[in-house]
Design a protein around this motif. Structure first.
Motif, PDB file in Angstrom:
ATOM      1  N   ILE A  23      51.482  33.505  55.982  1.00  0.00           N
ATOM      2  CA  ILE A  23      51.134  34.667  55.149  1.00  0.00           C
ATOM      3  C   ILE A  23      49.631  34.690  54.895  1.00  0.00           C
ATOM      4  CG2 ILE A  23      51.414  35.665  52.832  1.00  0.00           C
ATOM      5  CD1 ILE A  23      54.413  34.839  53.038  1.00  0.00           C
ATOM      6  N   ASN A  24      49.049  33.532  54.606  1.00  0.00           N
ATOM      7  CA  ASN A  24      47.595  33.495  54.394  1.00  0.00           C
ATOM      8  C   ASN A  24      46.837  33.950  55.647  1.00  0.00           C
ATOM      9  OD1 ASN A  24      47.646  32.803  51.750  1.00  0.00           O
ATOM     10  ND2 ASN A  24      47.258  30.623  52.048  1.00  0.00           N
ATOM     11  N   ALA A  25      47.368  33.613  56.813  1.00  0.00           N
ATOM     12  CA  ALA A  25      46.715  34.042  58.063  1.00  0.00           C
ATOM     13  C   ALA A  25      46.677  35.569  58.153  1.00  0.00           C
ATOM     14  CB  ALA A  25      47.431  33.441  59.274  1.00  0.00           C
ATOM     15  N   ARG A  26      47.744  36.221  57.691  1.00  0.00           N
ATOM     16  CA  ARG A  26      47.765  37.699  57.712  1.00  0.00           C
ATOM     17  C   ARG A  26      46.604  38.256  56.873  1.00  0.00           C
ATOM     18  NH1 ARG A  26      52.839  39.982  59.512  1.00  0.00           N
ATOM     19  NH2 ARG A  26      53.735  38.332  60.792  1.00  0.00           N
ATOM     20  N   PHE A  27      46.388  37.647  55.687  1.00  0.00           N
ATOM     21  CA  PHE A  27      45.302  38.126  54.828  1.00  0.00           C
ATOM     22  C   PHE A  27      43.961  37.906  55.518  1.00  0.00           C
ATOM     23  CE2 PHE A  27      48.305  36.707  51.234  1.00  0.00           C
ATOM     24  CZ  PHE A  27      48.888  37.952  51.149  1.00  0.00           C
ATOM     25  N   GLN A  33      39.456  37.718  51.920  1.00  0.00           N
ATOM     26  CA  GLN A  33      39.127  36.315  51.665  1.00  0.00           C
ATOM     27  C   GLN A  33      39.960  35.802  50.509  1.00  0.00           C
ATOM     28  OE1 GLN A  33      34.690  36.509  51.212  1.00  0.00           O
ATOM     29  NE2 GLN A  33      34.971  34.383  51.881  1.00  0.00           N
ATOM     30  N   ILE A  34      40.466  34.574  50.630  1.00  0.00           N
ATOM     31  CA  ILE A  34      41.195  33.948  49.523  1.00  0.00           C
ATOM     32  C   ILE A  34      40.152  33.231  48.669  1.00  0.00           C
ATOM     33  CG2 ILE A  34      42.982  32.276  48.907  1.00  0.00           C
ATOM     34  CD1 ILE A  34      44.080  32.809  51.867  1.00  0.00           C
ATOM     35  N   VAL A  35      39.830  33.821  47.505  1.00  0.00           N
ATOM     36  CA  VAL A  35      38.731  33.286  46.692  1.00  0.00           C
ATOM     37  C   VAL A  35      39.238  32.424  45.535  1.00  0.00           C
ATOM     38  CG1 VAL A  35      37.050  35.053  47.355  1.00  0.00           C
ATOM     39  CG2 VAL A  35      38.535  35.470  45.371  1.00  0.00           C
TER      40      VAL A  35
END
Ligand code: CMP
Length: 140
Positions: A23-27, A33-35
């Protein structure tokens, strides 16, 4: 276009199936960016407070029970139009209605166990981010 931040939750159905990385890869592939990010187990009180806006809905009790049935990953996503962008990446609330290639279409089990939550407006993004994170925890 403006740089925004939005709150995302990877829900218990997805953490149980070890889907956080996918799921993080999709973002990230979409330029978000995952901040900020942390894995937590919500208490019943926290789940009820977070979803307070839905407290009169028939599904409220089941939703809260589901959200405390396992760990969740809460995260802040940042990027151009992050709120709408994240909602596009997630797809419709009910996976049956979600477009191909969206997280919910690909991973969600049903309308309740729908893998992810994302803020629906700038006002709610601000409220929901501060529900879980202090400013010090957000590193853009
Ligand atoms: P979420 O974006 O987290 O916001 C509220 C949640 O309620 C929603 O995703 C769904 O997972 C959950 N829910 C459960 N049943 C329903 C329903 N019938 N309609 C809308 N949302 C539902």
């Amino acid at each position: 276009m403006a740089v925004e931040t939005t709150l995302s939750i990877i829900k218990p159905d997805a953490t149980r199936r070890n889907l956080t990385g996918k799921i993080n890869a999709r973002f990230e592939e979409s330029g978000l960016q995952i901040v900020a990010q942390k894995k937590i187990w919500l208490t019943r009180n926290q789940a009820e407070a977070f979803y307070e806006v839905h407290k009169e809905r028939a599904f409220f009790d089941d939703l809260c029970n589901f959200m405390i049935s396992g760990a969740v990953v809460v995260q802040v996503l940042q990027g151009e139009n992050a709120i709408a962008e994240n909602r596009k990446i997630m797809g419709a609330t009910n996976p049956v209605n979600a477009e191909e290639g969206t997280i919910r279409r690909d991973f969600a089990e049903n309308v309740e166990a729908n893998s992810v939550h994302g803020s629906d407006s700038a006002e709610n993004a601000k409220k929901e981010i501060s529900f879980f994170f202090s400013e010090l925890e957000i590193v853009g």
